[in-house]
Design a protein around this motif. Structure first.
Motif, PDB file in Angstrom:
ATOM      1  N   SER A   8       0.918  -1.478   0.059  1.00  0.00           N
ATOM      2  CA  SER A   8       0.033  -0.175   0.011  1.00  0.00           C
ATOM      3  C   SER A   8       0.798   1.287   0.040  1.00  0.00           C
ATOM      4  CB  SER A   8      -0.827   0.118   1.116  1.00  0.00           C
ATOM      5  OG  SER A   8      -0.083   0.171   2.472  1.00  0.00           O
ATOM      6  N   VAL A   9       0.444   2.282  -0.363  1.00  0.00           N
ATOM      7  CA  VAL A   9       0.950   3.508  -0.656  1.00  0.00           C
ATOM      8  C   VAL A   9       1.677   3.777   0.718  1.00  0.00           C
ATOM      9  CG1 VAL A   9       0.820   5.945  -0.907  1.00  0.00           C
ATOM     10  CG2 VAL A   9      -0.349   4.557  -2.536  1.00  0.00           C
ATOM     11  N   ALA A  10       0.941   3.618   1.900  1.00  0.00           N
ATOM     12  CA  ALA A  10       1.671   4.223   3.203  1.00  0.00           C
ATOM     13  C   ALA A  10       2.642   3.279   3.508  1.00  0.00           C
ATOM     14  CB  ALA A  10       0.525   4.158   4.212  1.00  0.00           C
ATOM     15  N   ARG A  12       5.056   2.039   1.142  1.00  0.00           N
ATOM     16  CA  ARG A  12       6.205   2.161   0.219  1.00  0.00           C
ATOM     17  C   ARG A  12       7.521   2.875   0.818  1.00  0.00           C
ATOM     18  NH1 ARG A  12       2.077   2.864  -4.965  1.00  0.00           N
ATOM     19  NH2 ARG A  12       1.713   0.604  -5.004  1.00  0.00           N
ATOM     20  N   ARG A  13       8.578   2.028   0.629  1.00  0.00           N
ATOM     21  CA  ARG A  13       9.892   2.471   0.808  1.00  0.00           C
ATOM     22  C   ARG A  13      10.940   2.450  -0.181  1.00  0.00           C
ATOM     23  NH1 ARG A  13       9.900  -2.055   5.297  1.00  0.00           N
ATOM     24  NH2 ARG A  13       9.066  -2.827   3.606  1.00  0.00           N
ATOM     25  N   LEU A  35       9.218  11.221  -5.965  1.00  0.00           N
ATOM     26  CA  LEU A  35       8.585  10.116  -5.424  1.00  0.00           C
ATOM     27  C   LEU A  35       7.776  10.411  -4.234  1.00  0.00           C
ATOM     28  CD1 LEU A  35      11.230   7.404  -5.801  1.00  0.00           C
ATOM     29  CD2 LEU A  35       9.008   7.278  -6.907  1.00  0.00           C
ATOM     30  N   ARG A  36       7.825  11.497  -3.637  1.00  0.00           N
ATOM     31  CA  ARG A  36       6.880  11.815  -2.312  1.00  0.00           C
ATOM     32  C   ARG A  36       5.685  12.217  -2.642  1.00  0.00           C
ATOM     33  NH1 ARG A  36      11.064  15.943  -1.245  1.00  0.00           N
ATOM     34  NH2 ARG A  36       9.851  17.478  -1.528  1.00  0.00           N
ATOM     35  N   GLU A  38       4.501   9.450  -1.768  1.00  0.00           N
ATOM     36  CA  GLU A  38       4.316   7.875  -1.825  1.00  0.00           C
ATOM     37  C   GLU A  38       5.401   7.006  -1.292  1.00  0.00           C
ATOM     38  OE1 GLU A  38       3.488   4.504  -5.505  1.00  0.00           O
ATOM     39  OE2 GLU A  38       3.553   6.882  -5.921  1.00  0.00           O
ATOM     40  N   TYR A  39       6.697   7.386  -1.269  1.00  0.00           N
ATOM     41  CA  TYR A  39       7.880   6.679  -0.650  1.00  0.00           C
ATOM     42  C   TYR A  39       8.399   7.623   0.303  1.00  0.00           C
ATOM     43  CZ  TYR A  39       7.338   3.317  -4.645  1.00  0.00           C
ATOM     44  OH  TYR A  39       7.238   2.133  -5.337  1.00  0.00           O
ATOM     45  N   THR A  40       8.983   6.639   1.210  1.00  0.00           N
ATOM     46  CA  THR A  40       9.836   7.136   2.436  1.00  0.00           C
ATOM     47  C   THR A  40      11.055   6.550   2.200  1.00  0.00           C
ATOM     48  OG1 THR A  40       7.919   7.246   3.741  1.00  0.00           O
ATOM     49  CG2 THR A  40      10.202   7.220   4.681  1.00  0.00           C
ATOM     50  N   ARG A 119       8.274   7.926 -12.454  1.00  0.00           N
ATOM     51  CA  ARG A 119       6.735   7.392 -11.886  1.00  0.00           C
ATOM     52  C   ARG A 119       6.197   6.713 -13.040  1.00  0.00           C
ATOM     53  NH1 ARG A 119       3.927   8.716  -7.767  1.00  0.00           N
ATOM     54  NH2 ARG A 119       4.705   9.819  -6.045  1.00  0.00           N
ATOM     55  N   ARG A 126       4.245  -2.031 -12.344  1.00  0.00           N
ATOM     56  CA  ARG A 126       3.194  -2.529 -11.431  1.00  0.00           C
ATOM     57  C   ARG A 126       2.096  -3.062 -12.346  1.00  0.00           C
ATOM     58  NH1 ARG A 126       3.570   2.695  -8.476  1.00  0.00           N
ATOM     59  NH2 ARG A 126       5.255   2.393  -6.911  1.00  0.00           N
TER      60      ARG A 126
END
Length: 449
Positions: A8-10, A12-13, A35-36, A38-40, A119, A126
């Motif tokens: 899930s989006v939360a 993603r790293r 990527l922000r 969505e990704y940390t 992106r 995906r």
């Protein structure tokens, strides 16, 4: 191809490893921006859902490191088929589809222009449309505006142009980064203002040859004029740039070191060789005498200027007298620091087909000789600072000794010192007490800003 199951989006790293020059560091930052949120970012590839290798192919050693790391990621992909692996930058541009054929666990291959379409590439992977290979180079390419630059540091890089038109015979850059393309000045200024608003106090403008900024775009300012505009940004304390090509170092740009107060007294001016015969074979576009005259003029204008350079040893056909000419030039100029390398054949570069290759053991010996000579010169120049008070922009705590603070002078000399608290981002005065191999040490004597 089977559709990839993504977290899930939360959750993603992203892990990113950058090889090579400051321009690659800047490109990595731009990818992270894109990527922000969505990704940390994470600090270990094992913790990531997306691994990005941003690569350099200017020298063979850097390319070998990329292949080694990419190969080691194979076991992670086996354990987690949903992991997405991207190879970006110059090696990606150079190898293209061959990377995927050699390493089928790679999902995305993006050249230096393709990274701005990261992106879109992720969406395709995906959707089961991977692997994605995007290595198109377009003459009309424009560097997109920075989205929302986020830099938690005192210093930052800002790319003002991409590509190169010089075609030095040893260099792969024009083939992997394309022709020179300058960013619009308004976008550059907007990005720097955004960085300064976050606490950045020093900016380095980047380009393969910053001296050529704007030459291909009608109505653009000269590089010296761009420097003047950047210098007017409130809150910016220091300004630097790299890299300059000696043949394009204009009188106007040399005068900028006198006329622009925040422009630091430091210039990286790659000479590569001290031999006219080798410079001609390298297609550098200047002679030894031309280079030395520009150095002389710079030091007339700005006696305290620090000069650094690049040296290549063992270029095809380099004789002992050619190498001696390089040593003589190092002694005459007395650079503050140099970056020296053994010549290596690079894909696409013309020198790859040149005869009279220098044996590896001779290159090793010459590189050691250059290194030892410069070590003596650098130590001598650093010893001159002992007893002087220097202005230092503090970057943070020292890496080897966290009790110390570390920063750089306007001449780009690394200074480590004791004293004071909460100094990151401050301009301070330091009394130099000791000269080291590549830095100096001292103690805090006052705070300027």
């Amino acid at each position: 191809m089977k559709r990839q199951e993504a977290p899930s989006v939360a959750q993603r790293r992203v892990f990113i490893r950058t090889f090579g020059c400051q321009m690659n560091e800047y490109d990595s930052r731009r990818m992270l921006e894109s990527l922000r949120p969505e990704y940390t970012p994470v600090s270990a590839p094992e913790d990531a859902d997306l691994i990005i290798l941003n690569t350099c192919s200017v020298r063979e050693k850097a390319e070998v490191k990329v292949y080694s790391l990419a190969g080691r990621l194979k076991h992670l992909k086996r354990r987690r088929p949903d992991l997405i692996i991207a190879v970006c930058g110059c090696v990606a541009q150079q190898e293209g589809q061959r990377l995927v054929e050699r390493m089928p666990h790679i999902d995305i291959v993006l050249g230096p222009q393709g990274i701005y379409r990261l992106r879109e590439a992720l969406a395709k992977v995906r959707a089961g449309e991977g692997p994605v290979v995007d290595t198109d180079i377009r003459d009309d390419f424009c560097l997109p505006s920075a989205l929302s630059p986020e830099v938690k540091a005192v210093k930052a890089f800002v790319t003002i142009m991409q590509g190169c038109n010089n075609y030095c015979s040893y260099c792969v850059v024009p083939y992997v980064r394309g022709p020179e393309i300058s960013r619009r000045p308004g976008e550059i200024l907007a990005e720097i203002r955004a960085l300064v608003s976050q606490g950045v106090r020093e900016v380095t403008l980047l380009g393969q040859n910053v001296n050529s900024y704007g030459k291909r775009q009608p109505g653009f300012p000269t590089f010296a004029q761009l420097l003047e505009r950047v210098a007017q940004i409130d809150g910016l304390w220091r300004l630097r740039f790299t890299t300059s090509h000696p043949k394009d170092l204009s009188p106007e740009l040399m005068r900028a070191f006198v006329e622009i107060p925040i422009l630091c007294e430091h210039l990286h001016l790659p000479v590569q060789s001290g031999s006219d015969r080798i410079l001609a074979a390298m297609n550098r576009g200047y002679r030894r005498e031309d280079y030395l005259k520009k150095v002389e003029r710079l030091r007339e204008l700005v006696p305290e200027i620090a000069l650094t350079t690049d040296i290549i040893v063992g270029f095809p056909g380099e004789r002992e007298e050619d190498f001696q000419a390089t040593l003589d030039l190092l002694k005459e100029v007395e650079f503050d620091e140099i970056f020296s390398f053994k010549y290596s054949d690079r894909p696409f570069a013309r020198a790859r087909s040149f005869p009279d290759k220098v044996p590896e053991e001779v290159k090793e010996e010459r590189l050691a000789t250059v290194h030892n000579l410069q070590l003596e010169i650098s130590r001598r120049r650093y010893r001159r600072l002992v007893g002087q008070e220097v202005e230092v922009l503090v970057e943070g705590r020292g890496k080897s000794d966290p009790r110390q603070w570390t920063g750089r002078t306007r001449q780009n000399t690394v200074v480590n010192f004791y004293g004071g608290q909460d100094l990151t981002g401050k301009l301070v005065k330091v009394l130099v007490e000791e000269a080291c191999q590549h830095s100096v040490r001292g103690r805090l004597v006052g705070t300027l800003h």
